[in-house]
Scaffold this motif. Sequence first.
Motif, PDB file in Angstrom:
ATOM      1  N   LEU A 104       1.150  -1.347   0.017  1.00 46.87           N
ATOM      2  CA  LEU A 104      -0.333   0.023   0.125  1.00 46.87           C
ATOM      3  C   LEU A 104       1.066   1.264  -0.261  1.00 46.87           C
ATOM      4  O   LEU A 104       0.795   2.142  -0.490  1.00 46.87           O
ATOM      5  CB  LEU A 104      -0.649  -0.018   1.512  1.00 46.87           C
ATOM      6  N   ILE A 105       1.687   1.421   0.610  1.00 47.75           N
ATOM      7  CA  ILE A 105       3.126   2.399   0.387  1.00 47.75           C
ATOM      8  C   ILE A 105       3.628   1.974  -0.368  1.00 47.75           C
ATOM      9  O   ILE A 105       3.911   3.287  -0.948  1.00 47.75           O
ATOM     10  CB  ILE A 105       4.348   2.199   1.984  1.00 47.75           C
ATOM     11  N   SER A 106       3.369   1.327  -1.438  1.00 48.50           N
ATOM     12  CA  SER A 106       4.556   1.822  -2.575  1.00 48.50           C
ATOM     13  C   SER A 106       3.510   2.176  -3.485  1.00 48.50           C
ATOM     14  O   SER A 106       4.506   3.539  -4.691  1.00 48.50           O
ATOM     15  CB  SER A 106       4.931   0.288  -3.108  1.00 48.50           C
ATOM     16  N   VAL A 107       2.230   2.022  -3.356  1.00 52.55           N
ATOM     17  CA  VAL A 107       1.861   2.747  -4.553  1.00 52.55           C
ATOM     18  C   VAL A 107       1.928   4.954  -4.156  1.00 52.55           C
ATOM     19  O   VAL A 107       1.915   5.239  -5.567  1.00 52.55           O
ATOM     20  CB  VAL A 107       0.435   2.407  -5.063  1.00 52.55           C
ATOM     21  N   PRO A 108       1.300   5.025  -3.156  1.00 51.64           N
ATOM     22  CA  PRO A 108       1.806   6.697  -3.774  1.00 51.64           C
ATOM     23  C   PRO A 108       3.380   6.779  -3.205  1.00 51.64           C
ATOM     24  O   PRO A 108       3.974   7.909  -4.338  1.00 51.64           O
ATOM     25  CB  PRO A 108       1.554   7.444  -2.098  1.00 51.64           C
TER      26      PRO A 108
END
Length: 777
Positions: A603-607
């Motif tokens: 989830l963090i890698s997307v933003p």
Amino acid sequence: MLPIKLNADKSPFQRTYANQIKRCGEMARKLRFFGEQMTKADISPSAMPVTRTHIDLDDLEVKLGELEAELIEVNSNGEKLQRTFNELLEYKLVLQKAGEFFYSAQGHATAQQREIEAHQVGDGSLDSPLLLEQEMLADPSKQVKLGFVSGLVPKEKAMAFERILFRATRGNMFLKQVAIDDPVTDPVSGEKVGKNVFVVFYSGERAKTKILKICEAFGANRYPFTEDVGKQMQMIDEVSWKISELKTTIDVGLIHRDSILKNIGYQFEQWNHLVRREKSIYHTLNMLSLDVTKKCLVAEGWSPVFATSQVQDALQRATYDSNSQVGSIFQVLHTNESPPTYFQTNKFTSAFQEIVDAYGVAKYQEANPGVYTIITFPFLFAVMFGDWGHGICLLLTTLYFIIREKKLSSQKLGDIMEMTFGGRYVIMMMAIFSIYTGLIYNEFFSVPFELFGKSAYACRDSSCRDATTEGLIKVRPAYPFGVDPKWHGTRSELPFLNSLKMKMSILLGVAQMNLGIVLSYFNAKFFRNNLNIWYQFVPQLIFLNSLFGYLSLLIIVKWCTGSKADLYHVMIYMFLSPTDDLGENQLFPGQKTLQLVLLLLALISVPWMLFPKPILLKKQHQERHQGQSYTMLQSTEEMLELDHGHSSHGHGNEEFEFSEVFVHQLIHTIEFVLGAVSNTASYLRLWALSLAHSELSSVFYEKVLLLAWGFNNIIILIIGFIVFIFATVGVLLVMETLSAFLHALRLHWVEFQNKFYEGDGYKFSPFSFALLAEDED
């Protein structure tokens, strides 16, 4: 060396060597004319040892002009003689057929006259002719004289020709025509045409004028004719003698023409090669710049670093051979232009490099996928084509091409054969890997063999003696290599192979996509694009492996431990209920915690991929314009991306379009996130095509070969064996090979290369005489 065009601002007619190129083009035209004439005469250029090694271009130009003039004159005279010959043949037919008309008409008229004279008994007889008729018979000067026109008309126009004549003369004409058995050569068109000989009788000059115009409109060739039978025979003899004389003259002319063409054919290839070389040299010289002193040429071009000494040696040899008083100066230039891309290949690696270049040529010093394609392409093909019997058939075919490659390379093959021969080493690797994967699947034309030992399983009782029901028990150690032969034909075969091939496809896909992302890191590092390293490579690697890398880990753990955990359930509830207990689906301690960490990283890698890069690009833009009086020491891809937001290049005061850069990054982020899912699913084609190939092979074996064997009839067995061979070759070795090849190509172009490969460069194509023949083709 790849030359650079230094006079692009000049038109082709304004360049220094435009006249020389025009001369070479004219000589090439003459050689093409000679080639066409040799083709028409069925004369092929033959190689003959030439005593004169050097041919002067000026002498060749004069000689080609003389040969062209002589050949044109010979052809012109031959065409005139041939036309006269064809006209005489038609004239002879007219004399023969029209003579038959008049001979039969005269015989009929004589018989009628005798009949009339016989009926004249007395003056008062009722059968006696009228007074006018008597006068006409007595005085020939009062008889009506009819004119006639004779010739030939095309057979398909004969009916229309007759109707138009009838309407134009209002019926005041008499047409007699007869068909000629064999087609005749038309003197005007020179083609074989079926024709009719005709004779039109008319009265009056007006009718004659109309008839002549109609003949001209219908393409009817007219020939003179006489009513005198003696003169007709004389004219036939004269025409026959002229035909014989013309035939001899035409044959002598053809022998002379063939002699000229054979002499040209002995040196045709040498002349053609010389003209192409001279034209290519002048075309290259036209790319050079003429110095102000008018005494030297300045050339710029690209050359590999290792070839620098070779270029210098070639220039020195050229200076010595030409006895030039001024030596050649070689100097290395520094430029910001993008160099061409050059990969050294051989006959083995060239076909693999062509597969990559068909997608796009790598830009200078970009990671080359061709290195990995040598192994990954045939291996992914073999995963879909796993059968060591079919692999042996492919291998034998390619070995034939490889053994005879020297002979076949000098021959002109068809399009399909040329393509197959060019990719012979690719097919050889595909066949070798197919044999390997076929041994793993234990399939030889869908039949299993105990090659590496006995099966580890046996029947528990007599109920499973034919190995078609569940009831196998393990009695020996595991089969040492590949799938156990007992699993073929059992109920447990399909679920096991399904699971094996599906999970293997996922593992291969994730491994290859990780390789693509790693290669993107090296590309970014080489081009000093730190933004791509930290805000593209790292989050992409984290996102892919947090999901599908973790799935690959679960597959390996399940294989090693023999667990019965449902991996579909694990992956689905990792997103839907990440905090729930795994229960019987837990494969190792701490799995739940690891799943929470991986889900958070994904989830963090997307933003991480979306926001930092546009913000940092805007910051760099602001810092750059705070010191506008300074120039950049070196350009990087980061600055190029920064300039991409400008509406005009070269203007530093343009506003930074943050929204445009942000949307561009948003598209890349969405494309990678969705592509990571779709690309992984796309690798399941390895599983699907492998099962399809296995099932097709099994159908041909069981429903064709075994079915024919069951009839105990030699004729049916032979027919079944022939059908099995044709089905295997046509469907499995041709169609399935092409299908697996195209799917492997798609996996490399889309799923693998889109992670790191842009392919927006241009190929290094140096000037070479060896490439002239290929360019000409």
